[in-house]
Enzyme design. Structure first.
Site, PDB file in Angstrom:
ATOM      1  N   ALA A  60       0.822  -1.220   0.000  1.00  0.00           N
ATOM      2  CA  ALA A  60       0.000   0.000   0.000  1.00  0.00           C
ATOM      3  C   ALA A  60       0.848   1.257   0.000  1.00  0.00           C
ATOM      4  O   ALA A  60       0.537   2.238  -0.688  1.00  0.00           O
ATOM      5  CB  ALA A  60      -0.931  -0.005   1.209  1.00  0.00           C
ATOM      6  N   GLU A  76      10.390   3.373   5.038  1.00  0.00           N
ATOM      7  CA  GLU A  76      10.342   1.912   5.017  1.00  0.00           C
ATOM      8  C   GLU A  76      11.522   1.348   5.817  1.00  0.00           C
ATOM      9  O   GLU A  76      12.656   1.792   5.659  1.00  0.00           O
ATOM     10  CB  GLU A  76      10.386   1.399   3.576  1.00  0.00           C
ATOM     11  N   VAL A  94      10.126   3.812  11.803  1.00  0.00           N
ATOM     12  CA  VAL A  94       9.257   4.820  12.404  1.00  0.00           C
ATOM     13  C   VAL A  94       9.225   4.527  13.904  1.00  0.00           C
ATOM     14  O   VAL A  94       8.663   3.520  14.342  1.00  0.00           O
ATOM     15  CB  VAL A  94       7.843   4.777  11.807  1.00  0.00           C
ATOM     16  N   HIS A 110      -2.383 -13.600   4.766  1.00  0.00           N
ATOM     17  CA  HIS A 110      -3.522 -12.771   4.377  1.00  0.00           C
ATOM     18  C   HIS A 110      -4.121 -12.102   5.616  1.00  0.00           C
ATOM     19  O   HIS A 110      -5.313 -12.161   5.854  1.00  0.00           O
ATOM     20  CB  HIS A 110      -4.577 -13.616   3.657  1.00  0.00           C
ATOM     21  N   THR A 162      -4.898 -11.227  -0.536  1.00  0.00           N
ATOM     22  CA  THR A 162      -5.106  -9.841  -0.121  1.00  0.00           C
ATOM     23  C   THR A 162      -4.279  -8.824  -0.897  1.00  0.00           C
ATOM     24  O   THR A 162      -4.562  -7.622  -0.809  1.00  0.00           O
ATOM     25  CB  THR A 162      -4.801  -9.683   1.378  1.00  0.00           C
ATOM     26  N   ASN A 163      -3.296  -9.241  -1.664  1.00  0.00           N
ATOM     27  CA  ASN A 163      -2.414  -8.265  -2.312  1.00  0.00           C
ATOM     28  C   ASN A 163      -3.165  -7.345  -3.268  1.00  0.00           C
ATOM     29  O   ASN A 163      -3.023  -6.120  -3.222  1.00  0.00           O
ATOM     30  CB  ASN A 163      -1.286  -8.976  -3.059  1.00  0.00           C
TER      31      ASN A 163
END
Length: 560
Positions: free
Chosen positions: A18, A38, A227, A496, A541-542
């Site tokens: 995403a 990332e 992060v 998933h 789910t990709n």
């Protein structure tokens, strides 16, 4: 905050499937500054690792691209913690998964809208699916041809012998051949749509963060960067603090978008004091904003694996660089579970090496699970992940009921002398003995494969070592208690993960975000990944995550 804090319009925290979409779409406006952060390595054009580009998912077995995350298939008191496939590389799961690109079925998205995700019905998400894809096989109102993500299917003329035979067997059961499982949503047998061309994988970082996109002066990409925390301006999120190889850095933003995935996004929110008060207090985390749904509603597709040694006449000669070829989509008939709630994945190559090219695998999968798990915090504020895959008895029943279906398929493939004795897989660690990709394993696997081609009984004996102690396929078929024990001991989650920061209406006590991904009660913060799904679709789910990122990016741009 540090005096040298940089200012952005948008900070995207997580450069997975995403995150790459969000960064590319949000930076299309030259007057908006965008930062993508990332934790894993960069995969730039011209320097993308070969195992990521390969149209066979070699990167799946590379530990350098994975977080050391563990989780429980059932509850923590019912199953041990086992490694999970959680990507840590630019492109995220799209860089390491099996490249299967199933949308699910229209009813999945209509259900999202019913559950409070306004604007996410099938008719409303279809334009975003079309926007992201370049379908190399199909055109028309259900497909796109101009998007950045190539999608193709293996031509049935090139299917391996087991796939071709399974098609005939499915037809005998009244299951038609489905050429386009992303546009024809009937139960049936079909080729799995996959991401990429015969020469290379299509992954989010490569498709969206092209050289031209990376050259935009308003886009900055920071990789190998964690992060560490959110920054706050009163009750509003004002950006993030990151840990780079060169030190700590504060990055201010008008909006911060979390795209860490359905396991790590809720965990990060919890560590920042956003979540259910009892969860936070138990872990000793100060409560900043009470939001009960964070980490709840965890869903996944529960699966079993049955294997069989492939006889010489069943081998796929000159195989394509592919993972799974085909699947059977069918309806279990379990009360309240809907249509097309089950799948059987069928493959002739279980991994990259020569031994795996002699192993057929048959995987019943619960595609519309009713069970719900959770992501919480342990005493040290680490992620405690419990999928609770069999928490709803209908999920356990569906896996058990799938075994006779598979038994019939396997028996007919045996009758055609394509495979040997089936083995219900239990020892997954032993199955992975050759999984690390190196010269030693390649040579060892090649030698073992040649021997098993000459002496078929040795191949069957080797595979039998992966079965459960004292539990033969014949026991599972004959004894209902043995079958139930096998299901409970070996049901496993796929990669998933979904639903842990779900969309819903304001006032819904389980909702975490609204239909544009905005976190309720926390201005300046959105979530855009698989965690916002109210229910996991009946597909991998990709592809839905790419759609979610496209749609939420559109909402952010529209609101600017």
């Amino acid at each position: 905050m540090t005096e040298t804090a940089q200012r952005f319009d948008y900070v995207v925290a997580g450069g997975g499937t995403a995150g790459c979409v969000l960064a590319a779409r949000l930076s299309e406006r030259p007057d908006r500054r965008v930062l993508l952060v990332e934790a894993g390595i960069d995969t730039p054009p011209g320097a993308t690792p070969a195992d990521i580009l390969d149209p066979y998912p070699l990167s799946y077995a590379n530990p350098a691209y994975r977080w050391p995350v563990r989780g429980h298939a059932l509850r923590d008191d019912q199953s041990p913690a086992a490694p999970l496939l959680q990507a840590r590389v630019l492109g995220g799961g799209s860089s390491i998964m099996g490249m299967i690109m199933l949308r699910g079925i229209p009813a999945d998205y209509d259900r999202w809208a019913e559950l409070g995700a306004e604007g996410w019905s099938w008719e409303e998400v279809l334009p975003w699916f079309r926007r992201l894809e370049n379908d190399l096989d199909f055109d028309g109102p259900l497909h796109g041809r101009a998007g950045p993500t190539e999608i193709r299917r293996h031509d049935p003329a090139g299917w391996p012998p087991i796939a071709r035979a399974a098609q005939r067997i499915a037809a005998e059961r009244g299951l038609p051949l489905i050429a386009d499982m992303n546009g024809d949503f009937r139960d049936g047998y079909g080729a799995l749509p996959i991401a990429g061309t015969p020469e290379r994988r299509s992954f989010s970082a490569g498709a969206y963060l092209t050289s031209a996109v990376r050259a935009r002066p308003n886009l900055e990409i920071m990789t190998s960067t964690m992060v560490a925390s959110l920054l706050w301006d009163g009750a509003r999120v004002a950006g993030v603090r990151v840990s780079t190889p060169g030190g700590t850095r504060d990055c201010l933003a008008t909006e911060t978008l979390l795209s860490m995935g359905a396991l790590l996004s809720p965990h990060f929110l919890l560590t920042q004091g956003i979540g259910a008060p009892e969860t936070l207090m138990t872990a000793g985390v100060a409560i900043r904003h009470a939001l009960n749904g964070v980490g709840r509603n965890l869903q996944n597709h529960a699966a079993l694996t049955v294997t069989a040694h492939i006889k010489r006449r069943g081998l796929q000669h000159r195989p394509e660089r592919n993972h799974n070829n085909t699947m059977i989509r069918y309806s279990s008939g379990q009360p309240g579970c809907g249509a097309s709630d089950m799948m059987i994945g069928i493959g002739s190559r279980a991994a990259w090496h020569a031994v795996a090219a002699r192993v057929a695998h048959f995987a019943p999968i619960v595609m519309a699970p009713e069970s719900r798990g959770q992501v919480t915090l342990d005493a040290a504020a680490g992620a405690k992940i419990e999928f609770n895959l069999l928490g709803d008895p209908r999920d356990e029943a569906r896996l058990g009921d799938a075994i006779p279906f598979i038994a019939d398929l396997i028996a007919k493939l045996q009758a055609e002398r394509l495979i040997g004795t089936p083995v219900p897989i239990s020892r997954f660690a032993a199955a992975a003995r050759f999984s690390t990709r190196n010269l030693r394993n390649r040579l060892a696997a090649g030698a073992v494969a040649r021997i098993t081609d000459l002496i078929q009984s040795m191949g069957e004996a080797m595979l039998a070592e992966l079965g459960a102690d004292g539990m033969l396929w014949s026991d599972i078929l004959r004894d209902g208690e043995a079958r139930a024990c096998f299901v409970r001991a070996n049901a496993m989650p796929l990669a998933h993960h979904a639903g842990t920061c779900r969309m819903g209406r304001a006032g819904d006590p389980g909702a975490v975000v609204d239909s544009a991904g905005r976190v309720y009660g926390v201005p300046g913060l959105r979530v855009a990944d698989a965690s916002v799904m109210p229910t996991v679709p009946r597909g991998n789910t990709n592809l839905p995550v790419l759609m979610i990122a496209e749609k939420i990016a559109g909402a952010v741009i529209a609101a600017a």
